[in-house]
Design an enzyme around this catalytic site. Structure first.
Site, mmCIF file in Angstrom:
data_model
loop_
_atom_site.group_PDB
_atom_site.id
_atom_site.type_symbol
_atom_site.label_atom_id
_atom_site.label_comp_id
_atom_site.label_asym_id
_atom_site.label_seq_id
_atom_site.Cartn_x
_atom_site.Cartn_y
_atom_site.Cartn_z
ATOM 1 N N PRO A 156 0.847 -1.201 0.000
ATOM 2 C CA PRO A 156 0.000 0.000 0.000
ATOM 3 C C PRO A 156 0.880 1.248 0.000
ATOM 4 O O PRO A 156 1.811 1.339 0.789
ATOM 5 C CB PRO A 156 -0.775 -0.100 1.316
ATOM 6 C CG PRO A 156 -0.599 -1.496 1.796
ATOM 7 C CD PRO A 156 0.691 -1.985 1.219
ATOM 8 N N GLU A 157 0.585 2.189 -0.879
ATOM 9 C CA GLU A 157 1.378 3.413 -0.920
ATOM 10 C C GLU A 157 0.635 4.518 -0.167
ATOM 11 O O GLU A 157 -0.390 4.263 0.456
ATOM 12 C CB GLU A 157 1.695 3.750 -2.384
ATOM 13 C CG GLU A 157 2.396 2.544 -3.038
ATOM 14 C CD GLU A 157 3.133 2.824 -4.331
ATOM 15 O OE1 GLU A 157 3.372 3.982 -4.670
ATOM 16 O OE2 GLU A 157 3.495 1.837 -5.004
ATOM 17 N N ARG A 176 14.109 -4.221 -4.841
ATOM 18 C CA ARG A 176 12.760 -4.088 -5.396
ATOM 19 C C ARG A 176 12.831 -4.090 -6.914
ATOM 20 O O ARG A 176 13.815 -3.678 -7.506
ATOM 21 C CB ARG A 176 12.113 -2.770 -4.925
ATOM 22 C CG ARG A 176 11.989 -2.624 -3.416
ATOM 23 C CD ARG A 176 11.019 -3.600 -2.786
ATOM 24 N NE ARG A 176 9.656 -3.473 -3.291
ATOM 25 C CZ ARG A 176 8.765 -2.611 -2.816
ATOM 26 N NH1 ARG A 176 9.085 -1.787 -1.850
ATOM 27 N NH2 ARG A 176 7.537 -2.564 -3.318
ATOM 28 N N ARG A 236 12.087 11.905 10.960
ATOM 29 C CA ARG A 236 12.827 11.027 10.043
ATOM 30 C C ARG A 236 12.083 10.814 8.724
ATOM 31 O O ARG A 236 12.565 10.118 7.842
ATOM 32 C CB ARG A 236 13.172 9.694 10.729
ATOM 33 C CG ARG A 236 12.008 8.757 10.959
ATOM 34 C CD ARG A 236 12.508 7.432 11.552
ATOM 35 N NE ARG A 236 11.440 6.616 12.074
ATOM 36 C CZ ARG A 236 10.700 5.786 11.340
ATOM 37 N NH1 ARG A 236 10.918 5.679 10.044
ATOM 38 N NH2 ARG A 236 9.748 5.066 11.902
ATOM 39 N N LYS A 280 3.302 6.618 4.318
ATOM 40 C CA LYS A 280 2.590 5.354 4.484
ATOM 41 C C LYS A 280 2.184 5.112 5.937
ATOM 42 O O LYS A 280 1.755 4.022 6.288
ATOM 43 C CB LYS A 280 3.475 4.208 3.990
ATOM 44 C CG LYS A 280 3.886 4.362 2.526
ATOM 45 C CD LYS A 280 4.888 3.291 2.133
ATOM 46 C CE LYS A 280 5.407 3.549 0.727
ATOM 47 N NZ LYS A 280 6.463 2.593 0.358
ATOM 48 N N ASN A 339 6.643 1.559 -4.974
ATOM 49 C CA ASN A 339 7.163 1.063 -6.244
ATOM 50 C C ASN A 339 6.334 1.498 -7.453
ATOM 51 O O ASN A 339 6.873 1.741 -8.525
ATOM 52 C CB ASN A 339 7.242 -0.463 -6.183
ATOM 53 C CG ASN A 339 8.407 -0.994 -6.996
ATOM 54 O OD1 ASN A 339 9.170 -0.215 -7.565
ATOM 55 N ND2 ASN A 339 8.536 -2.297 -7.073
#
Ligand SMILES: [Zn+2]
Length: 273
Positions: free
Chosen positions: A2-3, A262, A129, A52, A170
């Site tokens: 999930p993005e 990836r 971060r 995310k 991705n």
């Protein structure tokens, strides 16, 4: 995986279902038992998403200072999933990490990479971060560009680095680079400021449409195989998972390679090195 658009959809839905309510919270599976105990019965003040990550903000006592608020921090990872609906809640099935029960709705979380309780200091450490999120319209992408322009790492890798840009996975990485004719291998320090501005604005547009539709569609109507009004799954993307198939623009077979663990999809002709 999930993005960022999924995290944003969850945040909006949970705000609508549970906002300003005191929630019953438990962890049927037991893995989040302590955290659920800290939050059970508290009022859900807000739900937000950064990249995310989703953050459910709780306040136990209305008169307590906001500094005592606690956040439930969730990162779905590759396999995590939220389900939700109208009460009554369904019978428990499988490994439910967290269950939320509100006045009219229920929600269940299964299989997240992270589900933890943070205080204000923990939240600050998390947000510090994380890179800029294109879905946050107040952000210009300038901080992300400062990191990119100073890096010799490939842009395809930088876009996936959540410390540089939050929420891009991705699919968005592959598609946005194709849409701008930029090879994923090009070093960050060779991305011009105008190119970055265009990429950033396009990411915002694509991700906003992902939030609205609940799926990622990056193709222009003219570049799809089918002319049907609803976009067929095979027509959603330009290059993502289309390796070996002809590029929608130039006909060259789409390439795939492994980069930083990836799969990286691109058209070697439309995105020259
Ligand atoms: Zn091509």
């Amino acid at each position: 995986m999930p993005e960022g658009h999924i995290a944003e959809r969850v945040a909006r839905e949970h705000k609508r279902y549970f906002g300003r309510q005191r929630l019953r919270i438990d962890s049927p599976q037991g893995k989040f038992e302590h955290g659920a105990g800290l939050l059970d019965g508290a009022c859900l003040v807000n739900v937000t998403a950064i990249g995310k990550h989703t953050l459910h903000r709780f306040r136990r006592d209305e008169n307590a200072p906001a500094a005592r608020d606690l956040w439930m921090h969730v990162h779905l990872g590759l396999y995590g999933k939220w389900a939700s609906g109208d009460l009554p809640a369904p019978a428990l099935r499988g490994m439910v990490r967290v269950r939320l029960l509100g006045e009219q709705h229920w929600a269940e979380l299964r299989g997240p990479t992270t589900c933890e309780v943070l205080n204000g200091a923990g939240l600050k450490r998390l947000t510090e971060r994380l890179g800029e999120d294109p879905l946050h319209t107040k952000l210009s992408g300038a901080a992300a560009y400062a990191k990119i322009a100073n890096s010799g790492r490939p842009i395809g890798e930088l876009l996936m680095d959540q410390a540089v840009v939050s929420g891009v996975g991705n699919v968005y990485r592959a598609e946005v680079l194709f849409r701008h004719g930029i090879a994923p291998h090009r070093p960050g320090n060779r991305i011009a400021a105008e190119e970055w501005t265009a990429l950033w604005m396009d990411l915002e547009t694509l991700m906003r449409s992902g939030v609205r539709l609940g799926r990622i569609i990056t193709t222009a109507a003219a570049d799809r195989d089918s002319r049907s009004r609803t976009v067929h799954p095979a027509d959603q993307y330009y290059v993502y998972r289309r390796h070996g198939l002809p590029c929608r623009v130039c006909g060259t077979p789409v390439s795939v390679e492994l980069a930083a663990g990836r799969r990286l999809y691109y058209c070697a002709v439309c995105q020259p090195a």
